[in-house]
Design a protein around this motif. Structure first.
Motif, PDB file in Angstrom:
ATOM      1  N   HIS A 283     -14.447   4.291  -7.340  1.00 28.38           N
ATOM      2  CA  HIS A 283     -15.045   5.456  -6.668  1.00 28.38           C
ATOM      3  C   HIS A 283     -14.017   6.549  -6.434  1.00 28.38           C
ATOM      4  O   HIS A 283     -14.261   7.726  -6.709  1.00 28.38           O
ATOM      5  CB  HIS A 283     -15.669   5.022  -5.336  1.00 28.38           C
ATOM      6  N   ASP A 284     -12.855   6.167  -5.912  1.00 27.84           N
ATOM      7  CA  ASP A 284     -11.784   7.128  -5.673  1.00 27.84           C
ATOM      8  C   ASP A 284     -10.454   6.374  -5.570  1.00 27.84           C
ATOM      9  O   ASP A 284     -10.407   5.142  -5.723  1.00 27.84           O
ATOM     10  CB  ASP A 284     -12.038   7.958  -4.405  1.00 27.84           C
ATOM     11  N   ARG A 285      -9.388   7.119  -5.295  1.00 28.16           N
ATOM     12  CA  ARG A 285      -8.070   6.512  -5.249  1.00 28.16           C
ATOM     13  C   ARG A 285      -7.945   5.483  -4.135  1.00 28.16           C
ATOM     14  O   ARG A 285      -7.343   4.420  -4.321  1.00 28.16           O
ATOM     15  CB  ARG A 285      -6.993   7.591  -5.082  1.00 28.16           C
ATOM     16  N   ASP A 286      -8.507   5.787  -2.973  1.00 27.42           N
ATOM     17  CA  ASP A 286      -8.431   4.858  -1.844  1.00 27.42           C
ATOM     18  C   ASP A 286      -9.067   3.513  -2.187  1.00 27.42           C
ATOM     19  O   ASP A 286      -8.531   2.452  -1.834  1.00 27.42           O
ATOM     20  CB  ASP A 286      -9.117   5.450  -0.608  1.00 27.42           C
ATOM     21  N   GLU A 287     -10.213   3.573  -2.878  1.00 30.14           N
ATOM     22  CA  GLU A 287     -10.877   2.322  -3.263  1.00 30.14           C
ATOM     23  C   GLU A 287      -9.999   1.527  -4.226  1.00 30.14           C
ATOM     24  O   GLU A 287      -9.865   0.305  -4.100  1.00 30.14           O
ATOM     25  CB  GLU A 287     -12.229   2.620  -3.909  1.00 30.14           C
ATOM     26  N   PHE A 288      -9.400   2.215  -5.197  1.00 26.42           N
ATOM     27  CA  PHE A 288      -8.518   1.545  -6.156  1.00 26.42           C
ATOM     28  C   PHE A 288      -7.357   0.870  -5.430  1.00 26.42           C
ATOM     29  O   PHE A 288      -7.031  -0.298  -5.697  1.00 26.42           O
ATOM     30  CB  PHE A 288      -7.979   2.549  -7.180  1.00 26.42           C
ATOM     31  N   LEU A 289      -6.720   1.592  -4.504  1.00 25.18           N
ATOM     32  CA  LEU A 289      -5.570   1.043  -3.777  1.00 25.18           C
ATOM     33  C   LEU A 289      -5.956  -0.159  -2.933  1.00 25.18           C
ATOM     34  O   LEU A 289      -5.247  -1.174  -2.924  1.00 25.18           O
ATOM     35  CB  LEU A 289      -4.947   2.130  -2.899  1.00 25.18           C
ATOM     36  N   GLU A 290      -7.071  -0.063  -2.243  1.00 21.15           N
ATOM     37  CA  GLU A 290      -7.529  -1.182  -1.407  1.00 21.15           C
ATOM     38  C   GLU A 290      -7.760  -2.421  -2.262  1.00 21.15           C
ATOM     39  O   GLU A 290      -7.354  -3.529  -1.904  1.00 21.15           O
ATOM     40  CB  GLU A 290      -8.814  -0.807  -0.664  1.00 21.15           C
ATOM     41  N   ASN A 291      -8.439  -2.235  -3.391  1.00 21.56           N
ATOM     42  CA  ASN A 291      -8.736  -3.371  -4.275  1.00 21.56           C
ATOM     43  C   ASN A 291      -7.468  -3.952  -4.896  1.00 21.56           C
ATOM     44  O   ASN A 291      -7.331  -5.173  -5.037  1.00 21.56           O
ATOM     45  CB  ASN A 291      -9.707  -2.937  -5.379  1.00 21.56           C
ATOM     46  N   LEU A 292      -6.530  -3.070  -5.280  1.00 21.96           N
ATOM     47  CA  LEU A 292      -5.286  -3.528  -5.902  1.00 21.96           C
ATOM     48  C   LEU A 292      -4.466  -4.365  -4.917  1.00 21.96           C
ATOM     49  O   LEU A 292      -4.003  -5.466  -5.255  1.00 21.96           O
ATOM     50  CB  LEU A 292      -4.464  -2.329  -6.384  1.00 21.96           C
ATOM     51  N   VAL A 293      -4.284  -3.856  -3.711  1.00 23.37           N
ATOM     52  CA  VAL A 293      -3.500  -4.577  -2.705  1.00 23.37           C
ATOM     53  C   VAL A 293      -4.192  -5.887  -2.330  1.00 23.37           C
ATOM     54  O   VAL A 293      -3.540  -6.939  -2.204  1.00 23.37           O
ATOM     55  CB  VAL A 293      -3.275  -3.700  -1.456  1.00 23.37           C
ATOM     56  N   ALA A 294      -5.516  -5.844  -2.177  1.00 27.21           N
ATOM     57  CA  ALA A 294      -6.266  -7.065  -1.848  1.00 27.21           C
ATOM     58  C   ALA A 294      -6.101  -8.108  -2.946  1.00 27.21           C
ATOM     59  O   ALA A 294      -5.938  -9.307  -2.668  1.00 27.21           O
ATOM     60  CB  ALA A 294      -7.739  -6.730  -1.651  1.00 27.21           C
ATOM     61  N   LEU A 295      -6.123  -7.672  -4.190  1.00 21.84           N
ATOM     62  CA  LEU A 295      -5.956  -8.587  -5.323  1.00 21.84           C
ATOM     63  C   LEU A 295      -4.598  -9.265  -5.266  1.00 21.84           C
ATOM     64  O   LEU A 295      -4.493 -10.496  -5.401  1.00 21.84           O
ATOM     65  CB  LEU A 295      -6.108  -7.815  -6.640  1.00 21.84           C
ATOM     66  N   PHE A 296      -3.532  -8.487  -5.030  1.00 26.49           N
ATOM     67  CA  PHE A 296      -2.189  -9.055  -4.999  1.00 26.49           C
ATOM     68  C   PHE A 296      -2.010 -10.009  -3.819  1.00 26.49           C
ATOM     69  O   PHE A 296      -1.379 -11.042  -3.950  1.00 26.49           O
ATOM     70  CB  PHE A 296      -1.140  -7.940  -4.951  1.00 26.49           C
ATOM     71  N   LEU A 297      -2.576  -9.667  -2.681  1.00 24.95           N
ATOM     72  CA  LEU A 297      -2.427 -10.536  -1.517  1.00 24.95           C
ATOM     73  C   LEU A 297      -3.245 -11.814  -1.647  1.00 24.95           C
ATOM     74  O   LEU A 297      -2.913 -12.843  -1.075  1.00 24.95           O
ATOM     75  CB  LEU A 297      -2.841  -9.783  -0.250  1.00 24.95           C
ATOM     76  N   GLN A 298      -4.302 -11.742  -2.452  1.00 22.78           N
ATOM     77  CA  GLN A 298      -5.172 -12.908  -2.603  1.00 22.78           C
ATOM     78  C   GLN A 298      -4.643 -13.889  -3.643  1.00 22.78           C
ATOM     79  O   GLN A 298      -4.668 -15.094  -3.435  1.00 22.78           O
ATOM     80  CB  GLN A 298      -6.576 -12.457  -3.009  1.00 22.78           C
TER      81      GLN A 298
ATOM     82  N   LYS B 290       0.824  -1.207   0.000  1.00 26.89           N
ATOM     83  CA  LYS B 290       0.000   0.000   0.000  1.00 26.89           C
ATOM     84  C   LYS B 290       0.860   1.260   0.000  1.00 26.89           C
ATOM     85  O   LYS B 290       0.574   2.222  -0.718  1.00 26.89           O
ATOM     86  CB  LYS B 290      -0.942   0.008   1.205  1.00 26.89           C
ATOM     87  N   ASP B 291       1.935   1.263   0.812  1.00 29.03           N
ATOM     88  CA  ASP B 291       2.823   2.425   0.868  1.00 29.03           C
ATOM     89  C   ASP B 291       3.454   2.686  -0.489  1.00 29.03           C
ATOM     90  O   ASP B 291       3.520   3.827  -0.955  1.00 29.03           O
ATOM     91  CB  ASP B 291       3.921   2.208   1.908  1.00 29.03           C
ATOM     92  N   TYR B 292       3.933   1.603  -1.122  1.00 30.84           N
ATOM     93  CA  TYR B 292       4.569   1.771  -2.438  1.00 30.84           C
ATOM     94  C   TYR B 292       3.571   2.316  -3.461  1.00 30.84           C
ATOM     95  O   TYR B 292       3.871   3.280  -4.185  1.00 30.84           O
ATOM     96  CB  TYR B 292       5.148   0.447  -2.935  1.00 30.84           C
ATOM     97  N   CYS B 293       2.396   1.703  -3.542  1.00 27.53           N
ATOM     98  CA  CYS B 293       1.395   2.126  -4.528  1.00 27.53           C
ATOM     99  C   CYS B 293       0.984   3.580  -4.307  1.00 27.53           C
ATOM    100  O   CYS B 293       0.849   4.360  -5.269  1.00 27.53           O
ATOM    101  CB  CYS B 293       0.157   1.223  -4.439  1.00 27.53           C
ATOM    102  N   GLU B 294       0.796   3.952  -3.062  1.00 28.13           N
ATOM    103  CA  GLU B 294       0.373   5.314  -2.735  1.00 28.13           C
ATOM    104  C   GLU B 294       1.436   6.329  -3.158  1.00 28.13           C
ATOM    105  O   GLU B 294       1.138   7.371  -3.753  1.00 28.13           O
ATOM    106  CB  GLU B 294       0.107   5.428  -1.235  1.00 28.13           C
ATOM    107  N   GLU B 295       2.697   6.017  -2.871  1.00 29.36           N
ATOM    108  CA  GLU B 295       3.787   6.932  -3.215  1.00 29.36           C
ATOM    109  C   GLU B 295       3.948   7.082  -4.726  1.00 29.36           C
ATOM    110  O   GLU B 295       4.202   8.173  -5.233  1.00 29.36           O
ATOM    111  CB  GLU B 295       5.099   6.446  -2.595  1.00 29.36           C
ATOM    112  N   ARG B 296       3.831   5.974  -5.450  1.00 29.32           N
ATOM    113  CA  ARG B 296       4.014   6.052  -6.917  1.00 29.32           C
ATOM    114  C   ARG B 296       2.883   6.844  -7.567  1.00 29.32           C
ATOM    115  O   ARG B 296       3.102   7.619  -8.493  1.00 29.32           O
ATOM    116  CB  ARG B 296       4.062   4.641  -7.515  1.00 29.32           C
TER     117      ARG B 296
END
Length: 404
Positions: free
Chosen positions: A180-195, A87-93
């Motif tokens: 919906h917004d950036r936070d939603e995108f990040l949550e879904n992206l990280v969840a996808l990778f961890l899953q 999440k930190d990496y994605c947010e910073e990039r």
């Protein structure tokens, strides 16, 4: 004097960024950049070589890439979990990409108009960034004893592609309703990778895990690169000699200083003080050919030829410490027109891969190679596999040549 050179370089980069963003990369001329920076156009060519070199500098020194490697190393050692690391990496990039929206639009919108040199410059920048991210992911996952269904390099490629895709969509379109917004995108992206990407070690059992492919270079190709470098000049010859003779990355090479060289009639070592602190040998024998001795070789000859008092081991054409981008550009020029057995132009990372495989072929064990490279045994497993493949092939050839 050095401050004046740095100031001039930065003014040119700032001017290029401003013009690239305002009128596009294709329409921007080197003359216009020089005029805005209030320098002679000849100074621009001396600093960057051409417009492609300038573009490469702008990309590398933008917030997206600047100091990416070091910041990720810091994050990897401090972050408490894979979730937070991702999440930190994605947010910073994403934040970094949003700081240069006009440049992103120009890079994407004009890509079809670029000459091949521009596209290659962008490709090399993305490849280098991807290398840093792969190292980052590998460090965090190893610390938490996670295995992956895909190697770190592939995971990094997918992650960066999704982040770049997000930035392109956000900066070039409206009302898309994909998230919906950036936070939603990040949550879904990280969840996808961890899953779908990682598994804990105790879940792996006897499942086979794909091994990251190591593509080392054949001896004749390595020799051709070194011979081209020799004709190019002492500095280029020394650069290629250290790449193939010590297994260092371009990132490690730019931090080397003269005082970190240790040599006598029996050894030639380099003291690495960045990252994994260690000593590495500079081998006089590379892929079956000898390149001088411990006291007289391409590196010692380059240093002997210098008339300056600069502490850096490698300097650029302006007498300043060489950058990673400049080392990669020298590699690109020296390998232009050469093809690997896979039909591709060699990439700089293959020099390090070739050195590792050669050390294992010569009899070094994984434990010792881990100490010399600063890499974990896990990371070195694909290299051991490649060395065994080459040994098996050599044995098969010997058997074929054996009298019946």
């Amino acid at each position: 004097m050095s401050g004046e050179i740095i100031s001039t370089r930065q003014r040119l980069i700032n001017a290029a960024m401003e013009l690239f963003s305002a009128q596009g990369i294709t329409e921007t001329t080197t003359k216009a950049v020089a005029e805005l920076a209030k320098v002679n156009e000849v100074t621009l060519f001396r600093q960057f070589g051409n417009k492609q070199g300038l573009l490469l500098a702008v990309i590398f020194e933008s917030p997206v890439f600047k100091e990416l490697g070091e910041s990720l190393k810091t994050q990897a050692s401090q972050t408490a979990s894979v979730y937070q690391a991702l999440k930190d990496y994605c947010e910073e990039r994403i934040t970094a990409l949003e700081q240069v929206p006009e440049l992103v639009r120009s890079l994407v919108g004009e890509a079809g108009k670029y000459p091949v040199e521009n596209r290659q410059a962008l490709g090399r920048s993305l490849t280098q960034a991807n290398h840093y991210v792969a190292e980052y992911l590998a460090t965090v996952m190893e610390r938490e004893q996670l295995q992956t269904q895909l190697p770190a390099q592939k995971l990094a490629s997918l992650l960066n592609s999704m982040l770049l895709g997000y930035a392109v969509i956000e900066l070039t379109s409206e009302f898309h309703e994909l998230w919906h917004d950036r936070d939603e995108f990040l949550e879904n992206l990280v969840a996808l990778f961890l899953q779908v990407a990682p598994k804990s070690a105790n879940q792996v059992n006897n499942e086979s895990i794909p091994i990251e492919k190591v593509i080392d270079l054949p001896a004749n190709l390595v020799h051709s690169i070194l011979q081209r470098a020799k004709k190019s000049g002492l500095r280029d010859y020394a650069l290629m000699y250290v790449l193939f003779g010590s297994g260092l990355s371009s990132e490690e090479m730019v931090n080397l200083e003269r005082s970190q060289q240790i040599n006598d009639a029996n050894q030639h070592l380099l003291q690495i003080t960045q990252g994994a602190i260690r000593q590495v040998p500079v081998n006089q024998w590379i892929m079956g050919k000898r390149y001088g001795s411990y006291i007289r070789n391409p590196l010692t000859q380059w240093l002997k030829s210098r008339k300056d008092d600069h502490s850096a081991l490698f300097l650029n054409d302006d007498g300043m410490p060489i950058s990673e981008g400049e080392i990669q550009e020298h590699w690109r020029i020296l390998t232009q027109g050469l093809l690997t057995p896979e039909g591709q132009q060699p990439i700089i990372e293959q020099a390090q891969q070739t050195w590792c495989v050669e050390m294992l072929m010569k009899g070094m064990n994984l434990e010792d190679l881990s100490i010399i490279t600063g890499w974990s045994r896990t990371k070195l497993q694909p290299y051991a596999r490649r060395a065994r493949e080459k040994s098996a092939l050599e044995q098969a050839i010997r058997l074929d040549n054996k009298p019946q």
